[in-house]
Design an enzyme around this catalytic site. Structure first.
Site, mmCIF file in Angstrom:
data_model
loop_
_atom_site.group_PDB
_atom_site.id
_atom_site.type_symbol
_atom_site.label_atom_id
_atom_site.label_comp_id
_atom_site.label_asym_id
_atom_site.label_seq_id
_atom_site.Cartn_x
_atom_site.Cartn_y
_atom_site.Cartn_z
ATOM 1 N N ASP A 60 0.819 -1.219 0.000
ATOM 2 C CA ASP A 60 0.000 0.000 0.000
ATOM 3 C C ASP A 60 0.849 1.265 0.000
ATOM 4 O O ASP A 60 0.460 2.288 0.558
ATOM 5 C CB ASP A 60 -0.965 0.021 1.202
ATOM 6 C CG ASP A 60 -1.781 -1.246 1.277
ATOM 7 O OD1 ASP A 60 -2.321 -1.638 0.233
ATOM 8 O OD2 ASP A 60 -1.856 -1.854 2.354
ATOM 9 N N LYS A 81 2.100 2.003 -5.194
ATOM 10 C CA LYS A 81 2.739 1.446 -6.410
ATOM 11 C C LYS A 81 1.889 1.690 -7.643
ATOM 12 O O LYS A 81 2.414 1.897 -8.727
ATOM 13 C CB LYS A 81 2.948 -0.061 -6.245
ATOM 14 C CG LYS A 81 4.019 -0.424 -5.243
ATOM 15 C CD LYS A 81 4.152 -1.924 -5.110
ATOM 16 C CE LYS A 81 2.951 -2.602 -4.498
ATOM 17 N NZ LYS A 81 2.657 -2.255 -3.095
ATOM 18 N N ARG A 136 -10.307 -2.822 4.967
ATOM 19 C CA ARG A 136 -9.877 -2.798 6.380
ATOM 20 C C ARG A 136 -9.048 -1.550 6.662
ATOM 21 O O ARG A 136 -8.256 -1.122 5.822
ATOM 22 C CB ARG A 136 -8.988 -4.011 6.682
ATOM 23 C CG ARG A 136 -9.730 -5.313 6.693
ATOM 24 C CD ARG A 136 -8.791 -6.457 6.993
ATOM 25 N NE ARG A 136 -7.870 -6.726 5.903
ATOM 26 C CZ ARG A 136 -6.910 -7.632 5.933
ATOM 27 N NH1 ARG A 136 -6.728 -8.370 7.010
ATOM 28 N NH2 ARG A 136 -6.127 -7.832 4.894
ATOM 29 N N LEU A 139 3.769 12.391 0.924
ATOM 30 C CA LEU A 139 4.458 13.356 1.785
ATOM 31 C C LEU A 139 3.475 14.421 2.274
ATOM 32 O O LEU A 139 3.588 14.929 3.392
ATOM 33 C CB LEU A 139 5.623 14.002 1.018
ATOM 34 C CG LEU A 139 6.522 14.905 1.835
ATOM 35 C CD1 LEU A 139 7.237 14.129 2.937
ATOM 36 C CD2 LEU A 139 7.551 15.613 0.964
ATOM 37 N N ASP A 140 2.481 14.740 1.434
ATOM 38 C CA ASP A 140 1.487 15.763 1.788
ATOM 39 C C ASP A 140 0.721 15.416 3.068
ATOM 40 O O ASP A 140 0.272 16.303 3.796
ATOM 41 C CB ASP A 140 0.492 15.961 0.623
ATOM 42 C CG ASP A 140 -0.117 14.634 0.174
ATOM 43 O OD1 ASP A 140 0.670 13.697 -0.108
ATOM 44 O OD2 ASP A 140 -1.348 14.519 0.139
HETATM 45 P P1 IMP Z 1 -2.689 -12.885 1.780
HETATM 46 O O1 IMP Z 1 -1.757 -12.346 0.767
HETATM 47 O O2 IMP Z 1 -4.150 -12.645 1.473
HETATM 48 O O3 IMP Z 1 -2.408 -14.326 2.104
HETATM 49 O O4 IMP Z 1 -2.442 -12.072 3.169
HETATM 50 C C1 IMP Z 1 -1.219 -12.208 3.892
HETATM 51 C C2 IMP Z 1 -0.838 -10.888 4.520
HETATM 52 O O5 IMP Z 1 -0.461 -9.968 3.501
HETATM 53 C C3 IMP Z 1 -1.943 -10.193 5.303
HETATM 54 O O6 IMP Z 1 -1.369 -9.498 6.393
HETATM 55 C C4 IMP Z 1 -2.509 -9.186 4.315
HETATM 56 O O7 IMP Z 1 -3.120 -8.085 4.959
HETATM 57 C C5 IMP Z 1 -1.244 -8.777 3.602
HETATM 58 N N1 IMP Z 1 -1.491 -8.310 2.241
HETATM 59 C C6 IMP Z 1 -1.792 -9.046 1.157
HETATM 60 N N2 IMP Z 1 -1.933 -8.263 0.071
HETATM 61 C C7 IMP Z 1 -1.703 -7.015 0.479
HETATM 62 C C8 IMP Z 1 -1.664 -5.757 -0.201
HETATM 63 O O8 IMP Z 1 -1.853 -5.648 -1.416
HETATM 64 N N3 IMP Z 1 -1.381 -4.665 0.571
HETATM 65 C C9 IMP Z 1 -1.110 -4.765 1.896
HETATM 66 N N4 IMP Z 1 -1.124 -5.910 2.560
HETATM 67 C C10 IMP Z 1 -1.410 -7.030 1.864
#
Ligand code: IMP
Length: 430
Positions: free
Chosen positions: A13, A16, A304, A333-334
């Site tokens: 997050d 990208k 979430r 940064l903002d």
């Molecule tokens: P999974 O990839 O659904 O198996 O989740 C495994 C962990 O990676 C969890 O903590 C998710 O919240 C995190 N996660 C999976 N994809 C993302 C994403 O695109 N951004 C941030 N966290 C992610």
């Protein structure tokens, strides 16, 4: 330039999607190489906000060809829904512009059920997965019982694979997790209903990438999630199930390591994390809530709320070394404007010892105490700044300190979600 890889330098997050979109302007082929619909890349084009889970962000650039590489796990339903929503926006998502590697694995309904069943059983040790079946699909790949996109061309093979898989999965679902068992015929039927729309997209992505490489055309390899969610190098077991590091880009697309000539790390100006796992600089106070609200820190895939905290330079330093990051793009940064004082974690303390690296043993990162440096904040709204020189001195000092601590130059600074809310200060020609 041949291939440029972009990776998220923290826990995902980082923004990208925005940079994948910017960099794809001069790329001929854009490929995703790992992960699946657990990703959520938000791109703001004019007044439109487009969220992509599976399809590379390059789809928004008319001349580019997009590839879903062999390292991706593909959910057929999400894929088709994404195609439909892009087409509704007037974007050409025909097989002329988008290809799926026949070697990419398919997420099956039983993968999603197992993902949810396992999480429900983990109790307080929940990973907080996205519930999209990512882990169970990669398990089947490693176990050599997975279903690959190319199998959609062979219904008989599909049938035998699904039947064999369900012997095991149903035992688990029914006996251990007390879930409904699944019927092989019904699972096959559902998949075969979707297959005709997916088949034209299954193409030789290896050949496409090699042709671009041979012609010296630009290739963009778009990472999903973040470095510290990597299955090998991340904060295990609180990780995703693929190699999110830049090295994953070669296995996940078939390009050789020598094809990669630049790695760009996308780093948020503070830190966020979704799901469980250690997060040394997490803020459980008003500042954390301020960052969450101002930065709209809610997951693009699951909605979430994201956990928020100060920038962790130890995390960035580790990312730089793991990936060979050449340059950083610093995002959001903002969001830090108007905070009277900023903090950067420059080291950790563990059992009375000072560490300038991330500890490697499971559980140790949860025990470290961050060592902070304090920097003056900046009051001005920087969203209108077009040049580096326009930024307040305090913001420039903050950036300079990140560069020093991580050992990587910050060449792009993002001051808002739109394409043009980006300052480029690198010396290289773009
Ligand atoms: P999974 O990839 O659904 O198996 O989740 C495994 C962990 O990676 C969890 O903590 C998710 O919240 C995190 N996660 C999976 N994809 C993302 C994403 O695109 N951004 C941030 N966290 C992610």
């Amino acid at each position: 330039m041949s291939a440029r890889v972009i990776i998220g330098a923290q826990w995902g997050d980082e923004g990208k999607g925005k940079f994948a979109d910017i960099f794809s302007a001069d790329a001929r082929v854009i490929a995703r190489y790992q992960g699946g619909a657990n990703a959520g890349h938000t791109i703001k084009v004019g007044d439109r906000e487009i969220i992509l889970h599976l399809i590379p962000s390059g789809i928004l650039r008319e001349d580019a060809k997009c590839a879903i590489g062999n390292g991706v796990v593909l959910d057929p339903e999400v894929f088709l829904a994404e195609i439909d929503s892009l087409a509704a926006e007037g974007i050409d998502v025909s097989p002329r512009r988008l290809a799926i590697s026949p070697k990419a694995h398919i997420i099956m309904p039983y993968h999603k059920n197992l993902d949810k069943a396992r999480e429900a059983r983990r109790g307080s040790r929940k990973i907080g997965t996205t519930g999209r079946g990512i882990g169970p699909c990669y398990e089947d790949k490693a176990c050599r019982i997975g279903i690959r996109a190319g199998d959609l061309r062979r219904p008989e093979l599909l049938k035998s694979k699904i039947e064999a898989a369900l012997v095991e999965k149903n035992a688990l679902l029914r006996d251990l997790y007390k879930f409904e068992p699944m019927d092989a015929e019904a699972v096959l039927e559902e998949l075969l209903k979707l297959a005709p729309r997916i088949l034209p997209y299954i193409q030789n992505t290896d050949a496409e990438l090699r042709a671009a490489l041979d012609k010296g055309e630009n290739i963009l390899l778009e990472g999903a999630q973040g470095v510290h969610l990597d299955i090998d190098h991340g904060t295990y077991p609180y990780v995703t199930s693929s190699n999110t590091v830049a090295g994953g880009a070669t296995c996940g697309t078939s390009l050789p390591p020598s094809a990669i000539d630049e790695v760009v790390g996308i780093a948020k100006a503070y830190t966020t994390r979704v799901g469980g796992g250690p997060f040394p600089t997490e803020l459980l106070d008003d500042t954390g809530r301020y960052l969450q609200a101002k930065g709209h820190e809610y997951g693009a895939t699951t909605g979430r709320p994201r956990r928020c905290g100060w920038l962790d330079a130890v995390v960035l330093r580790e990312s730089a070394r793991l990936n060979g990051i050449d340059r950083f793009a610093l995002t959001k940064l903002d969001v830090l404007a108007n905070l009277p004082r900023l903090q950067i974690c420059s080291a950790y303390e563990l059992d009375g010892e000072r560490l300038d690296y991330m500890p490697q043993d499971e559980g140790d990162l949860a025990r470290v105490k961050p060592v902070y440096e304090f920097l003056p904040g900046f009051e001005d709204d920087i969203s209108g700044c077009e040049k580096y020189e326009d930024l307040p001195e305090e913001a420039k000092n903050y950036i300079a300190r990140i560069e020093e601590l991580a050992g990587v130059p910050v060449d792009w600074i993002s001051t808002g979600p739109k394409r043009d809310e980006t300052i480029y200060r690198g010396v290289r020609q773009e």
